[in-house]
Design an enzyme around this catalytic site. Structure first.
Site, PDB file in Angstrom:
ATOM      1  N   GLN A  60      64.446 -23.055  14.821  1.00 37.23           N
ATOM      2  CA  GLN A  60      64.133 -24.177  13.939  1.00 37.23           C
ATOM      3  C   GLN A  60      65.243 -24.370  12.917  1.00 37.23           C
ATOM      4  O   GLN A  60      65.700 -25.498  12.677  1.00 37.23           O
ATOM      5  CB  GLN A  60      62.794 -23.905  13.220  1.00 37.23           C
ATOM      6  CG  GLN A  60      62.389 -24.990  12.253  1.00 37.23           C
ATOM      7  CD  GLN A  60      62.037 -26.279  12.958  1.00 37.23           C
ATOM      8  OE1 GLN A  60      61.214 -26.282  13.865  1.00 37.23           O
ATOM      9  NE2 GLN A  60      62.661 -27.379  12.570  1.00 37.23           N
TER      10      GLN A  60
ATOM     11  N   CYS B 194      59.372 -29.237   9.682  1.00 37.40           N
ATOM     12  CA  CYS B 194      59.591 -28.711  11.046  1.00 37.40           C
ATOM     13  C   CYS B 194      58.561 -29.240  12.032  1.00 37.40           C
ATOM     14  O   CYS B 194      58.801 -29.206  13.231  1.00 37.40           O
ATOM     15  CB  CYS B 194      59.587 -27.190  11.026  1.00 37.40           C
ATOM     16  SG  CYS B 194      57.999 -26.509  10.531  1.00 37.40           S
TER      17      CYS B 194
HETATM   18  N1   CP Z   1      58.468 -26.719  14.903  1.00 38.71           N
HETATM   19  C1   CP Z   1      57.970 -26.032  15.939  1.00 38.71           C
HETATM   20  O1   CP Z   1      58.388 -24.900  16.243  1.00 38.71           O
HETATM   21  O2   CP Z   1      57.026 -26.695  16.655  1.00 38.71           O
HETATM   22  P1   CP Z   1      56.087 -26.060  17.788  1.00 38.71           P
HETATM   23  O3   CP Z   1      55.201 -25.054  17.110  1.00 38.71           O
HETATM   24  O4   CP Z   1      55.317 -27.216  18.349  1.00 38.71           O
HETATM   25  O5   CP Z   1      56.954 -25.394  18.811  1.00 38.71           O
HETATM   26  N1  NVA Z   2      55.102 -21.991   9.654  1.00 43.96           N
HETATM   27  C1  NVA Z   2      54.532 -22.622  10.833  1.00 43.96           C
HETATM   28  C2  NVA Z   2      55.613 -23.194  11.684  1.00 43.96           C
HETATM   29  C3  NVA Z   2      55.159 -23.875  12.925  1.00 43.96           C
HETATM   30  C4  NVA Z   2      56.273 -24.406  13.747  1.00 43.96           C
HETATM   31  C5  NVA Z   2      53.739 -21.602  11.611  1.00 43.96           C
HETATM   32  O1  NVA Z   2      54.184 -20.461  11.753  1.00 43.96           O
HETATM   33  O2  NVA Z   2      52.641 -21.951  12.082  1.00 43.96           O
END
Ligand code: CP
Ligand code: NVA
Length: 313
Positions: free
Chosen positions: A140, A270
């Site tokens: 990410q 994200c």
């Molecule tokens: N941002 C991200 O990692 O999305 P996902 O959880 O959908 O992979």
């Molecule tokens: N911080 C979030 C990011 C998801 C892409 C999680 O870990 O759920």
């Protein structure tokens, strides 16, 4: 970090293991792969290569971009569900890694416990890529850097991160600490990234000249920033805490009132977003939001990561 070849780690577990030069080279390739993709040019650098993808948690972006990325580079990806593989029930993590290493050229793993990706990496002879753990989300952060650097020079950018000091915040901290730039993190004092992450980042920042500001005041973080970033207050696996988290993080919401202090800032997230919690609809869908460019860049950044790791495997 696992065995290095020419100062090039075998695995992509934490950006703190990678040198600024290596990360800059991956980023440059990500920008190039994006240009080629938009021109409709085919890049077949991973012909005949196979990637295994092990996901303990849900995913849209990471799953689709790794699978599509492998296909676009001439390779192939296989999705493995934890109930099929049975790490710790059918066999050990190390045995799973040793088996996969005989068949595929790389492994992406999304796990709760960061120690599990480290265990897989230690036993695998092929590269292991961290597709998100409770601790870090390095892929990410590479897409985040691509999204920032296609608009501005990192060294001249003030990036504010507001909210929970979670896996996404920790990897953004690592990225800017390795490469330089300015990061202002506004979180409750109780929800900063773990001390081990902060300590390592401080060492890296001392080397790169990165400036990192810690605050509990979102206004101080976003004032005059070029980029303002947030992520969910309740990450995957923390659902039992969601009510108390909503109350704790409420002052950290990205909304029009807070962003009045950063009139030129582009907005990063994200995704997935919990709309109405960490970010309001008008901000997420507004003209300053670049979150779907950021999501697109997962594809290009990860193709560059795959090339960097799998062409050596
Ligand atoms: N941002 C991200 O990692 O999305 P996902 O959880 O959908 O992979
Ligand atoms: N911080 C979030 C990011 C998801 C892409 C999680 O870990 O759920």
């Amino acid at each position: 970090m696992t065995a290095a070849r020419d100062g090039h780690p075998k695995d992509f577990l934490s950006l703190a293991d990678w040198s600024a030069d290596r990360l800059a080279a991956i980023l440059a390739r990500a920008h190039e792969l994006k240009r080629l993709h938009h021109r409709g040019e085919t890049v077949q650098t991973l012909c005949g290569r196979t990637l295994a993808m092990y996901f303990e948690k849900p995913s849209l972006r990471t799953h689709v971009t790794f699978e599509a990325g492998m296909t676009q580079l001439g390779g192939h990806a296989i999705l493995l569900r934890p109930d099929q593989v049975g790490i710790g029930t059918r066999e050990t993590a190390a045995d799973v890694a040793r088996n996969l290493s005989r068949w595929v050229h790389g492994i992406v793993a999304r796990t709760y416990d960061h120690a599990l990706v480290e265990e897989l990496a230690a036993a695998a002879s092929v590269p292991v890529i961290n597709g998100l753990t409770d601790l870090l989300h390095p892929c990410q952060a590479m897409a985040d850097l691509q999204t920032i650097t296609e608009r501005a020079e990192l060294s001249k950018s003030a990036v504010a991160y507001v909210g929970d000091g979670n896996n996404v915040a920790s990897s953004l901290l690592n990225a800017i600490s390795v490469l330089g730039g300015e990061l202002r993190l506004a979180t409750p004092a109780t929800h900063r990234p773990p001390p081990s992450v902060r300590k390592r980042a401080a060492e890296l920042a001392a080397r790169s000249g990165a400036r990192v500001l810690w605050t509990e005041d979102p206004v101080e973080a976003v004032r005059g920033a070029h980029f303002v970033y947030t992520d969910v207050w309740t990450s995957m696996g923390q659902e039992d805490e969601s009510e108390q988290r909503r109350a704790l993080f409420e002052p950290f919401q990205l909304n029009a009132r807070l962003l009045a202090h950063a009139p030129d800032a582009k907005i990063l997230h994200c995704l997935p977003a919990h709309r109405g919690e960490e970010i309001t609809d008008d901000v997420l869908d507004g003209p300053r939001s670049i979150v779907f460019d950021q999501a697109e860049n997962r594809l290009h950044a990860q193709k560059a990561i795959l090339e960097a790791l799998l062409t050596q495997a």
